[in-house]
Design an enzyme around this catalytic site. Structure first.
Site, PDB file in Angstrom:
ATOM      1  N   CYS A  42      -1.029   2.797  -0.653  1.00 52.67           N
ATOM      2  CA  CYS A  42      -1.256   4.244  -0.720  1.00 52.67           C
ATOM      3  C   CYS A  42      -2.300   4.727   0.282  1.00 52.67           C
ATOM      4  O   CYS A  42      -2.545   5.930   0.368  1.00 52.67           O
ATOM      5  CB  CYS A  42      -1.671   4.638  -2.134  1.00 52.67           C
TER       6      CYS A  42
ATOM      7  N   HIS B 151       2.416  12.217  -5.547  1.00 52.22           N
ATOM      8  CA  HIS B 151       1.903  11.050  -4.819  1.00 52.22           C
ATOM      9  C   HIS B 151       2.995  10.516  -3.897  1.00 52.22           C
ATOM     10  O   HIS B 151       3.967   9.906  -4.341  1.00 52.22           O
ATOM     11  CB  HIS B 151       1.480   9.977  -5.819  1.00 52.22           C
TER      12      HIS B 151
ATOM     13  N   HIS C 261      -8.396  11.014  -3.943  1.00 46.61           N
ATOM     14  CA  HIS C 261      -7.095  10.371  -4.112  1.00 46.61           C
ATOM     15  C   HIS C 261      -6.409  10.973  -5.336  1.00 46.61           C
ATOM     16  O   HIS C 261      -5.223  11.269  -5.302  1.00 46.61           O
ATOM     17  CB  HIS C 261      -7.295   8.866  -4.262  1.00 46.61           C
TER      18      HIS C 261
END
Length: 571
Positions: free
Chosen positions: A281, A472, A434
Site C-alpha cells: 500500500c 483504499h 493512511h
C-alpha cells in the site's frame, strides 16, 4: 545546486472523478465550493460519466439534443452524487449478489446403477475417467455411461459479504476511449491517467523532448497486485480449471510493471529508464522516491511516476474479506445501532469506530521535472517533492501487523520539512493520513502522528484521511493523497472525514486536529503536507511535499528574481 524535483503535471481517475485541474478534489469538498465552482465540477462529472456531451460550445444529451446545463443539473445532480465516491458496489464489474463460485460434488452410484448422458464429441475429455464407457453416436455426439462414482463441478453463485467499494464514476468506461483490444482494466486506466497527466502540462511532449536527451527521461509506474481481471492474471489462473483456454495476452499483460511499459510504448515512446518498485500500500511513494532521487542526482530531468490499480474483482474481495480486512455489510450495520439498512457511503470511517477498509480502484500519474527545466519551459509548478523516506518494521509476529517502521518514516519526513521550511513552516503543515478505516490502523497510526507532533512541538496538527471519500486503492493510495494535496493549495479546503460523527475512544488525539469537517484556510498559510502510507509486510513510507509558494520562494533564491520574471512570462 542539487536539482529540486517539482510537480508540473498530474492526472488520473478515481471514484471522485478525473484528477487533472483538481476535478476529483472538488468533488470531495463539494459542500465548501462556490456556486460557480460547484457547477463546473458537476458538469465535468456529467461529461465524464457520459451523461452529457460538450460540443460546439453547448452541453447536449447523447443524441445531440442541447440542454440548459443549469436546469439539467438541478434534475440530475443527486444522481451524480449517488454514483461517485465510495458507495454500494454496482454490477458493471461483477454482480455482488452472484459472485462466481463452483461447488465440487461426488455422485455415488449404487452397485449396478449407471449414469448416462450425451456429450458433443469435442467436449469429451482427452483422458476420460476409467469408469466411463464412451460410445460414438451417428450425429457426431458420444454417449457416456458411468459406473461407480463421478466428480463434477456445479455453478453455485453466492452473495458477497462486502457490498461497498470505491468505484470509478458510473458510466465512465476507459476501454471505450481508445482501441483497448481486451486490455486489463488496470492498463486501460493507465492509458487514461497517464495521458491526462501529460496533457495537463499544456506543453507538447515533443517540445519537452527537444530540451532533454532521450535517456534523461524515466517512467516509474507499477501496480502492487499486478493485473488481476479476466484479461490478465485472473483469467490466466482460472482458464484450465474453468474449461477455458489461456490467451496469448493474459500472462504478458499481467506483470506488475506493465503500467510503465504501456506509458513508454504507447504514450510517450520513451527510450529512457523504466520500471518501478512495489511496496504494497506504500507503492506510490516508493516510485516517487525513485523519481525524486533520479532528478536530484542529475540522472534524469523528466520523470513520470504513478500507479494504476484495479482490484475490484470477486477473488480480491474474497481474499481480503477472508483475512477480516474489509468492511462487511453485517459489521457496518452493527456500527449504527437501530439502523435497518447499511450506509455504504460511510463504509470507510478512519479514526472512528470502524470495522475494516473499503477496496477501491484508481490510476494517478505525476510529471516531475528538475527546477531549471521547469523554469526554462514555463511549466506550471503545482508543488515540490521535499523528500521521501522508507523503513521496514524489523522483526514482527505477523506479516500484516504494524510495526515501528512508520514511526521512523513520519519523523524523518517531518524533520526534512522543518529543515526546508523552518519551524514556522512546519507549524503550517498538515498530514494526509493512511487512514484505512480499520480498528488496528486507527490506534497505531494515531499514536505515531500524536507522538511525532509532540516531539516536534506541533500543537494542533490537522489530519485528513481521504480514503473516507475514495476508498483504499492499494498501490495508488498515496497518489490519491498527493493529487488531493495539490487541490488544497489551489482552493485552501482541507477535506474533513465527513463519514464519521465521533473519534473512537482508543484513538490518540493529543496534539492532533483530526478533521471531522472541512477546514477552510488561506492556501498561502499551508506550507507543506506530510503523506503517510503503511503497507502489508512492513512497507512504510512518508513524504514531505512542499507548497507551490514555498517552491517559488526557493527558486527565487536559487535562480534570482530576473529568472522568475522570465519564467512567469513563459508560463
Amino acid at each position: 545546486m542539487v536539482p529540486l524535483p517539482v510537480i508540473v503535471g498530474f492526472g488520473g481517475i478515481n471514484p471522485a472523478g478525473r484528477s487533472s485541474f483538481h476535478h476529483a478534489y472538488r468533488r470531495m469538498v463539494a459542500s465548501a465550493l462556490s456556486p460557480a465552482q460547484l457547477r463546473d465540477t458537476y458538469l465535468g462529472l456529467a461529461t465524464l460519466m457520459n451523461m452529457l456531451v460538450y460540443q460546439d460550445g453547448n452541453y447536449c444529451l447523447a443524441d445531440s439534443t442541447p440542454v440548459d446545463p443549469d436546469v439539467w443539473l438541478a434534475e440530475n445532480q443527486s444522481f451524480i452524487d449517488a454514483h461517485t465516491l465510495v458507495r454500494k458496489l454496482e454490477d458493471n464489474l461483477f454482480d455482488p449478489l452472484a459472485m462466481p463460485r463452483q461447488v465440487t460434488s461426488i455422485a455415488m452410484l449404487e452397485e449396478g446403477e449407471e449414469l448416462q448422458f450425451t456429450l458433443r464429441k469435442r467436449h469429451l475429455p482427452r483422458n476420460p475417467p476409467k469408469n466411463w464407457l464412451v460410445t460414438p453416436l451417428s450425429d457426431g455426439n458420444v454417449k457416456v455411461v458411468v459406473t461407480g462414482s463421478m466428480d463434477f463441478l456445479t455453478s453455485d453463485p453466492t452473495e458477497s459479504p462486502v457490498h461497498s467499494a470505491g468505484q470509478l464514476p458510473s458510466g465512465f468506461d476507459p476501454g471505450k476511449l481508445y482501441a483497448s483490444r481486451n486490455h486489463p482494466r488496470g492498463l486501460q486506466l493507465t492509458v487514461f491517467g497517464a495521458s491526462d497527466a501529460i496533457n495537463s502540462m499544456g506543453i507538447a511532449w515533443d517540445t519537452i523532448l527537444k530540451h532533454v536527451a532521450p535517456d534523461q527521461v524515466a517512467v516509474y509506474a507499477t501496480s502492487a497486485m499486478g493485473q488481476l481481471d479476466q484479461n490478465s492474471n485472473g483469467g490466466l489462473m482460472q482458464a484450465r480449471l474453468m474449461g477455458k483456454r489461456v490467451t496469448s495476452k493474459q500472462l504478458a499483460l499481467g506483470f506488475a510493471e506493465m503500467p510503465a511499459d504501456f506509458i513508454n510504448a504507447y504514450i510517450i515512446g520513451s527510450l529512457g529508464s523504466t520500471g518501478g518498485q512495489v511496496g504494497a500500500c506504500a507503492t506510490f511513494l516508493y516510485n516517487l522516491r525513485q523519481g525524486m532521487h533520479d532528478i536530484r542526482a542529475g540522472r534524469k530531468r523528466v520523470v513520470i511516476v504513478g500507479n494504476s490499480e484495479a482490484p475490484i474483482t470477486p477473488e480480491v474481495i474474497d481474499g481480503y474479506s477472508t483475512m477480516g480486512a474489509l468492511a462487511e455489510d453485517a459489521a457496518l450495520l452493527a456500527l449504527d445501532p437501530g439502523a435497518t439498512e447499511v450506509d455504504h457511503r460511510r463504509a470507510c470511517r478512519p479514526f472512528s469506530t470502524n470495522c475494516g477498509f473499503t477496496l477501491s480502484e484508481s490510476a494517478q500519474f505525476f510529471v516531475l521535472m528538475d527546477d531549471a527545466l521547469a523554469l526554462e519551459l514555463g511549466a506550471t509548478i503545482y508543488g515540490g517533492v521535499g523528500d521521501v523516506f522508507v523503513n521496514a518494521d524489523g522483526f514482527k509476529k505477523s506479516i500484516s501487523g504494524p510495526g515501528v517502521g512508520n514511526y521512523l518514516t513520519v519523523a524523518k519526513a517531518v524533520a526534512a520539512t522543518k529543515a526546508m521550511v523552518g519551524d514556522a513552516g512546519l507549524q503550517r503543515s498538515y498530514v494526509q493520513a493512511h487512514g484505512t478505516g480499520t480498528p488496528k490502523n486507527r490506534v497505531t497510526e494515531s499514536h505515531i502522528l500524536s507522538q511525532t507532533a509532540k516531539a516536534f512541538g506541533i500543537e494542533n496538527w490537522p489530519v485528513a484521511a481521504i480514503k473516507s471519500y475514495v476508498g483504499h486503492s492499494i498501490s495508488a493510495a498515496a497518489a490519491d493523497q498527493l493529487a488531493t494535496s495539490l487541490g488544497i493549495w489551489e482552493y485552501g479546503v482541507l477535506p474533513g472525514i465527513t463519514t464519521i460523527d465521533h473519534i473512537a475512544d482508543d484513538v490518540h488525539s493529543d496534539n492532533l486536529d483530526i478533521l471531522m469537517q472541512h477546514k477552510q484556510l488561506d492556501p498561502l498559510a499551508i506550507d507543506a503536507a506530510i503523506l503517510n502510507s503503511k503497507g502489508f509486510g512492513g512497507n512504510n513510507a512518508s513524504a514531505s511535499i512542499l507548497a507551490p509558494h514555498q517552491v517559488s520562494s526557493m527558486l527565487e533564491k536559487r535562480h534570482g528574481a530576473a529568472a522568475l520574471t522570465a519564467y512567469a512570462r513563459a508560463n
